[in-house]
Structures are given as structure tokens and as C-alpha cells.
Design a protein around this motif. Sequence first.
Motif, PDB file in Angstrom:
ATOM      1  N   ASP A   1      -3.950  25.216  -3.804  1.00 37.95           N
ATOM      2  CA  ASP A   1      -4.583  24.812  -4.881  1.00 37.95           C
ATOM      3  C   ASP A   1      -5.610  24.201  -3.445  1.00 37.95           C
ATOM      4  OD1 ASP A   1      -6.039  22.851  -6.569  1.00 37.95           O
ATOM      5  OD2 ASP A   1      -4.384  22.163  -7.481  1.00 37.95           O
ATOM      6  N   ILE A   2      -6.655  25.195  -4.427  1.00 33.93           N
ATOM      7  CA  ILE A   2      -7.815  24.628  -3.418  1.00 33.93           C
ATOM      8  C   ILE A   2      -8.597  23.282  -3.290  1.00 33.93           C
ATOM      9  CG2 ILE A   2      -9.278  25.915  -4.499  1.00 33.93           C
ATOM     10  CD1 ILE A   2     -11.129  27.060  -2.548  1.00 33.93           C
ATOM     11  N   ASP A   3      -8.495  22.243  -4.536  1.00 34.28           N
ATOM     12  CA  ASP A   3      -8.815  21.711  -4.843  1.00 34.28           C
ATOM     13  C   ASP A   3      -8.126  20.720  -4.492  1.00 34.28           C
ATOM     14  OD1 ASP A   3     -10.849  20.643  -7.230  1.00 34.28           O
ATOM     15  OD2 ASP A   3      -9.222  22.708  -7.384  1.00 34.28           O
ATOM     16  N   ALA A   4      -6.468  20.536  -3.756  1.00 33.14           N
ATOM     17  CA  ALA A   4      -5.670  19.847  -3.185  1.00 33.14           C
ATOM     18  C   ALA A   4      -5.842  19.669  -2.836  1.00 33.14           C
ATOM     19  CB  ALA A   4      -4.488  19.940  -3.891  1.00 33.14           C
TER      20      ALA A   4
ATOM     21  N   ALA B   1     -18.338  20.606  -0.801  1.00 29.30           N
ATOM     22  CA  ALA B   1     -19.200  21.387  -2.268  1.00 29.30           C
ATOM     23  C   ALA B   1     -18.127  21.053  -2.977  1.00 29.30           C
ATOM     24  CB  ALA B   1     -19.196  22.917  -1.835  1.00 29.30           C
ATOM     25  N   VAL B   2     -16.864  21.634  -3.426  1.00 26.82           N
ATOM     26  CA  VAL B   2     -16.028  21.477  -3.878  1.00 26.82           C
ATOM     27  C   VAL B   2     -15.392  19.757  -4.087  1.00 26.82           C
ATOM     28  CG1 VAL B   2     -12.963  21.243  -4.264  1.00 26.82           C
ATOM     29  CG2 VAL B   2     -13.988  23.134  -3.595  1.00 26.82           C
ATOM     30  N   THR B   3     -15.196  18.191  -3.638  1.00 24.20           N
ATOM     31  CA  THR B   3     -15.114  17.310  -3.282  1.00 24.20           C
ATOM     32  C   THR B   3     -16.366  16.682  -3.866  1.00 24.20           C
ATOM     33  OG1 THR B   3     -15.270  16.717  -0.898  1.00 24.20           O
ATOM     34  CG2 THR B   3     -13.024  17.135  -1.950  1.00 24.20           C
TER      35      THR B   3
ATOM     36  N   LEU C   1     -15.484  16.013   8.219  1.00 25.03           N
ATOM     37  CA  LEU C   1     -14.595  17.600   9.133  1.00 25.03           C
ATOM     38  C   LEU C   1     -15.905  19.132   8.678  1.00 25.03           C
ATOM     39  CD1 LEU C   1     -10.902  17.374   8.573  1.00 25.03           C
ATOM     40  CD2 LEU C   1     -12.360  16.527  10.565  1.00 25.03           C
ATOM     41  N   PRO C   2     -15.915  20.005   8.945  1.00 23.42           N
ATOM     42  CA  PRO C   2     -16.807  20.724   9.343  1.00 23.42           C
ATOM     43  C   PRO C   2     -16.315  21.339   8.206  1.00 23.42           C
ATOM     44  CG  PRO C   2     -15.301  21.169  11.114  1.00 23.42           C
ATOM     45  CD  PRO C   2     -14.861  20.428  10.304  1.00 23.42           C
ATOM     46  N   SER C   3     -15.777  21.798   6.792  1.00 21.11           N
ATOM     47  CA  SER C   3     -15.443  22.640   5.960  1.00 21.11           C
ATOM     48  C   SER C   3     -16.626  22.639   5.100  1.00 21.11           C
ATOM     49  CB  SER C   3     -14.446  22.417   5.554  1.00 21.11           C
ATOM     50  OG  SER C   3     -14.279  23.230   4.243  1.00 21.11           O
ATOM     51  N   ALA C   4     -16.902  23.452   4.861  1.00 20.81           N
ATOM     52  CA  ALA C   4     -18.439  23.625   3.821  1.00 20.81           C
ATOM     53  C   ALA C   4     -17.727  23.709   2.542  1.00 20.81           C
ATOM     54  CB  ALA C   4     -19.048  24.742   4.295  1.00 20.81           C
TER      55      ALA C   4
END
Length: 310
Positions: free
Chosen positions: A280-283, A306-308, A299-302
Amino acid sequence: MTDLPQRFFNPALPARVSICEVSARDGLQAEPRTLPVPVRLELIGRLAEAGLSSIEAGSFVSPRAVPQMADTASVLAGLDLDSSVSYPVLVPNRRGLEDAMTAGAADVSVFISVTESFSQANLGGSLDETTQRGIDTARAASAAGLRVRGYLSMVFGDPWEGAVDPNTVAGAARALRDAGCTTISLGDTIGTATPGHVTTVLDTLVGAGIAIESLCLHTHNTYGQALANVYAALQRGVSQFDASAGGVGGCPFAGSATGNLATEDLLWMLDGLGISTGVDIDAVAATSQWLGEQLGHALPSATSAAVTGR
């Protein structure tokens, strides 16, 4: 989240990919802040609930060398080791293996370098010495009935020595396979690989008799190439990848190594390709935001941002 990304499956790529989540070990070991056991357990629990089925739980190394991994035995004690989730732990030598077995570990990882300089800097001995130590540990773990994973570092370049011969990598991979490692993770430790390089290394290993099904790619995003390198590996049939929630981590023993490939960045690309992961990408994105709060920095994740929306 919306129904994005749109999915366009390429039948030439694997239909399913498995992810080994490394944030709770490889990620945290590079952080200046040491998280207490309850927080580490919450991180692992969140990742398991998100659907990740292989989550590194820690390492049995000297707490003087890597204080962030102290109390890994206590982490294992707080996990359900009989569940469907595997919790591999890194064991650098026979003593670490014995400690892991005492703590109830069923999955272990051994770690060897393909270069002399990194062996000296990271593993505390010559390439021959540290390779033999890792191989002996893998054999002992396999003989004891544990599942064994092999890490190869500096596969795509070394900050001290420069280029690495793919045939050298193939020799090290064969040694790990023959010692009982069922998965061999190819580490782009300093993040210098490019897609053509990844393809060449994979073709060399397959030509040397290493099954593509046994290979995993571990990328760092130092030069922004991590996802491109994953796609190159997918085209060659690789279906196992290491990733770290939020992109946390790097190598504390190689100063030029920046963050790992972020799990949610990988998930976004795989989802768009129609490749199944069961995660689950949202989780995962929410967990990455939470983890950044525990560590005291973003943290560096783009994709996480974007998702949150944060």
C-alpha cells in the motif's frame, strides 16, 4: 489518493516484484539519531501493515561501530517471528550469527565487498579475509537451516578505487551462491551506476551461471539514477529490489553514499507499469512522514511528499 498513476503493463517485464524493505536497518544505521527499540518496532509494524513481506530488522554488529543497531535482539523479541513476514538481520561474522540464532532469527544476511579499499574501511580486514569470513558465516547459517541473503557492496564503483570489473562481481556472486545464499543483492553503494552499467553487470552474472531469479538490485540515488537503474534491471528480468521508506539511509563508511531508493518512489513506478507488489503506497508514504518526524528531519522521497501533500 486518486486512481493515479495510470497503469500500462509491459508483458516483457516481470508481472510481480518483491521488495526487501531496508529502512529499519540499512536506513537507520546512517542516521545521527539512534531510535529506541519501541520506535524501531513501531516502524517495522507500520511497514508490515503496509504489506511489505520482507523487512530488515537490524544487525548483530558491535554497538561501538554502529550504535544505531544496538539492542537488535530486543527488536526481534518484540516481533512475531512465526508470521508470514520475514525479518532478516545482518550478521558480519560467526559471533553475530550465534547471537542472531540465540535471538530466534530465521533469516540472516551476510555482507562482503568486491573491493579491497572498502573491505579495509568497512569490514576491518583485507578483501580475502573479509570475504572468507562472510562465506564461512553464510555456510554456517545455511547448515543451521536459516535462510541466507548475500549482500555485495561496491558492485558499480568504489570511491577509492574507481571502476569495478563486472567479472570480479561475478566471482563474488558465485562464492555467495555456493555458500548457500539464495538471494544476492547487488549494491550500488555510492550511487554511480547508470542503466547501461546495470545491464552489463547483470548480463555478466547470468553468463557466469548466476540465475537472474536469485539477483536483487540495491540502488542509491546519489546521481538521481536509482529508478532508471531499476527499470534497466526489470528489462533483464530482475524481480527483487531493496528499498527504504522515505529514502532514508546511506552507507556510514562511504562518505559519498547518499540515500537509498525510496520505497514509495519505487512503488509509484511499479504501479504505473502495472507490476504487482502487494504494498500500500499510501501507508508507506505516511510511515515515511512519521519516520522523518522521529529522526528530526524530512526524508528525501518525492513521492512521499506528493502522496501525503506534505
